[in-house]
Design a protein around this motif. Structure first.
Motif, PDB file in Angstrom:
ATOM      1  N   GLU A 229      -1.057  -6.145  -2.320  1.00  0.00           N
ATOM      2  CA  GLU A 229      -0.162  -5.018  -2.540  1.00  0.00           C
ATOM      3  C   GLU A 229      -0.914  -3.845  -3.174  1.00  0.00           C
ATOM      4  N   ILE A 230      -1.764  -4.147  -4.149  1.00  0.00           N
ATOM      5  CA  ILE A 230      -2.531  -3.088  -4.811  1.00  0.00           C
ATOM      6  C   ILE A 230      -3.476  -2.415  -3.823  1.00  0.00           C
ATOM      7  N   ALA A 231      -4.140  -3.212  -2.982  1.00  0.00           N
ATOM      8  CA  ALA A 231      -5.038  -2.645  -1.972  1.00  0.00           C
ATOM      9  C   ALA A 231      -4.262  -1.782  -0.985  1.00  0.00           C
ATOM     10  N   TRP A 232      -3.050  -2.219  -0.610  1.00  0.00           N
ATOM     11  CA  TRP A 232      -2.227  -1.453   0.329  1.00  0.00           C
ATOM     12  C   TRP A 232      -1.830  -0.112  -0.271  1.00  0.00           C
ATOM     13  N   ILE A 233      -1.457  -0.098  -1.550  1.00  0.00           N
ATOM     14  CA  ILE A 233      -1.084   1.158  -2.198  1.00  0.00           C
ATOM     15  C   ILE A 233      -2.263   2.119  -2.201  1.00  0.00           C
ATOM     16  N   TRP A 234      -3.453   1.624  -2.542  1.00  0.00           N
ATOM     17  CA  TRP A 234      -4.631   2.494  -2.556  1.00  0.00           C
ATOM     18  C   TRP A 234      -4.899   3.065  -1.168  1.00  0.00           C
ATOM     19  N   ARG A 235      -4.867   2.212  -0.150  1.00  0.00           N
ATOM     20  CA  ARG A 235      -5.130   2.658   1.215  1.00  0.00           C
ATOM     21  C   ARG A 235      -4.082   3.684   1.672  1.00  0.00           C
ATOM     22  N   THR A 236      -2.842   3.434   1.327  1.00  0.00           N
ATOM     23  CA  THR A 236      -1.767   4.345   1.710  1.00  0.00           C
ATOM     24  C   THR A 236      -1.938   5.709   1.051  1.00  0.00           C
ATOM     25  N   MET A 237      -2.211   5.710  -0.240  1.00  0.00           N
ATOM     26  CA  MET A 237      -2.373   6.967  -0.965  1.00  0.00           C
ATOM     27  C   MET A 237      -3.609   7.736  -0.497  1.00  0.00           C
ATOM     28  N   MET A 238      -4.633   7.022  -0.074  1.00  0.00           N
ATOM     29  CA  MET A 238      -5.855   7.675   0.397  1.00  0.00           C
ATOM     30  C   MET A 238      -5.769   8.077   1.865  1.00  0.00           C
ATOM     31  N   GLY A 239      -4.651   7.722   2.526  1.00  0.00           N
ATOM     32  CA  GLY A 239      -4.474   8.091   3.915  1.00  0.00           C
ATOM     33  C   GLY A 239      -5.283   7.268   4.880  1.00  0.00           C
ATOM     34  N   ILE A 240      -5.641   6.065   4.465  1.00  0.00           N
ATOM     35  CA  ILE A 240      -6.409   5.162   5.329  1.00  0.00           C
ATOM     36  C   ILE A 240      -5.442   4.315   6.128  1.00  0.00           C
ATOM     37  N   ASP A 241      -5.591   4.301   7.428  1.00  0.00           N
ATOM     38  CA  ASP A 241      -4.681   3.549   8.276  1.00  0.00           C
ATOM     39  C   ASP A 241      -4.699   2.080   7.902  1.00  0.00           C
ATOM     40  N   ASP A 242      -3.515   1.513   7.769  1.00  0.00           N
ATOM     41  CA  ASP A 242      -3.380   0.092   7.433  1.00  0.00           C
ATOM     42  C   ASP A 242      -3.572  -0.729   8.699  1.00  0.00           C
ATOM     43  N   PRO A 243      -4.536  -1.698   8.684  1.00  0.00           N
ATOM     44  CA  PRO A 243      -4.760  -2.505   9.869  1.00  0.00           C
ATOM     45  C   PRO A 243      -3.549  -3.327  10.272  1.00  0.00           C
ATOM     46  N   GLN A 244      -2.614  -3.529   9.334  1.00  0.00           N
ATOM     47  CA  GLN A 244      -1.404  -4.266   9.647  1.00  0.00           C
ATOM     48  C   GLN A 244      -0.441  -3.386  10.450  1.00  0.00           C
TER      49      GLN A 244
END
Length: 244
Positions: A229-244
């Motif tokens: 969840e923490i990694a997902w929040i960071w990726r989302t805030m940084m605008g990195i596409d989630d592989p999921q």
């Protein structure tokens, strides 16, 4: 709590997406939007108990960030180290960090119990001791007894205007510190016996320090977030596409 969840197509920003999907778990959020030194969301009191220094703001990870000043908020339901939870805080340096022999440091977060002279918890960036260099450090204690101490990765690679997400998670027996969604560093320790009475967010350069920071988007959750969840929040805030 937050308003009714938005549909996916109504998300205005990555932050909206995070706040919406974790709506039921968030008990405190201060984003400093509109150059306001107050909480956007609080289970307890949202207005600050005190504001010290010449408060100023700058561009943040989203909207405005606290660039100078110390803002004190009520603890209690807003921040409780006696119950499992997670705290996220975005930090950016406003001056380059000097070589590791420097003495630069900053305390973006300090929490206190009923005794204002004894900290419940603190987050420190910068020079801690000769062996640590310029790193990250989380210290949790109660009545002068250390409960959890976690040292994270160094900050020497940070650059001005880059934003980094710090995540502190506490549950019975374990404290964790994660930077930018990476695998957390763990340290064993019991939960504190009571909630913090107040906590301070500070974004100013220590007079004896060369480490100057901005802080933004402090969010407290009433449950421990897992590493995914923490990694997902960071990726989302940084605008990195989630592989999921």
């Amino acid at each position: 709590m937050l308003s009714a969840p938005l549909k996916a197509q109504e998300w205005e920003s990555p932050l909206d997406r995070v706040l919406t999907l974790f709506n039921e778990s968030i008990v405190f959020h201060a984003g400093f939007e509109g150059d306001a030194a107050q909480a956007n969301l609080a289970a307890g009191r949202g207005l600050p108990l005190a504001v010290e220094g010449e408060v100023s703001f700058a561009d943040g990870i989203v909207g405005s960030a606290l660039a100078n000043g110390v803002v004190t908020f009520e603890g209690g339901r807003n921040l409780d180290f006696s119950m499992p939870g997670t705290l996220l805080l975005w930090v950016s340096i406003s001056r380059e960090i000097s070589p590791p022999e420097s003495e630069g440091y900053a305390f973006p977060l300090r929490a206190y119990g009923s005794d204002a002279s004894i900290p419940h918890g603190m987050l420190m960036l910068g020079k801690i001791d000769k062996a640590n260099g310029c790193g990250l450090y989380v210290h949790i204690e109660a009545s002068g007894q250390k409960s959890g101490n976690v040292r994270g990765p160094g900050t020497l690679g940070w650059r001005v205007a880059e934003w980094h997400m710090l995540a502190i998670t506490w549950r019975q027996g374990v404290y964790e510190l994660s930077t930018d969604g990476q695998t957390p560093v763990q340290r064993k320790g019991p939960l504190l016996p009571s909630a913090s009475s107040r906590f301070m967010l500070a974004a100013h350069s220590n007079p004896t320090s060369n480490l100057s920071i901005l802080i933004d988007e402090m969010t407290v959750f009433d449950r421990p977030l897992d590493a995914g969840e923490i990694a997902w929040i960071w990726r989302t805030m940084m605008g990195i596409d989630d592989p999921q």
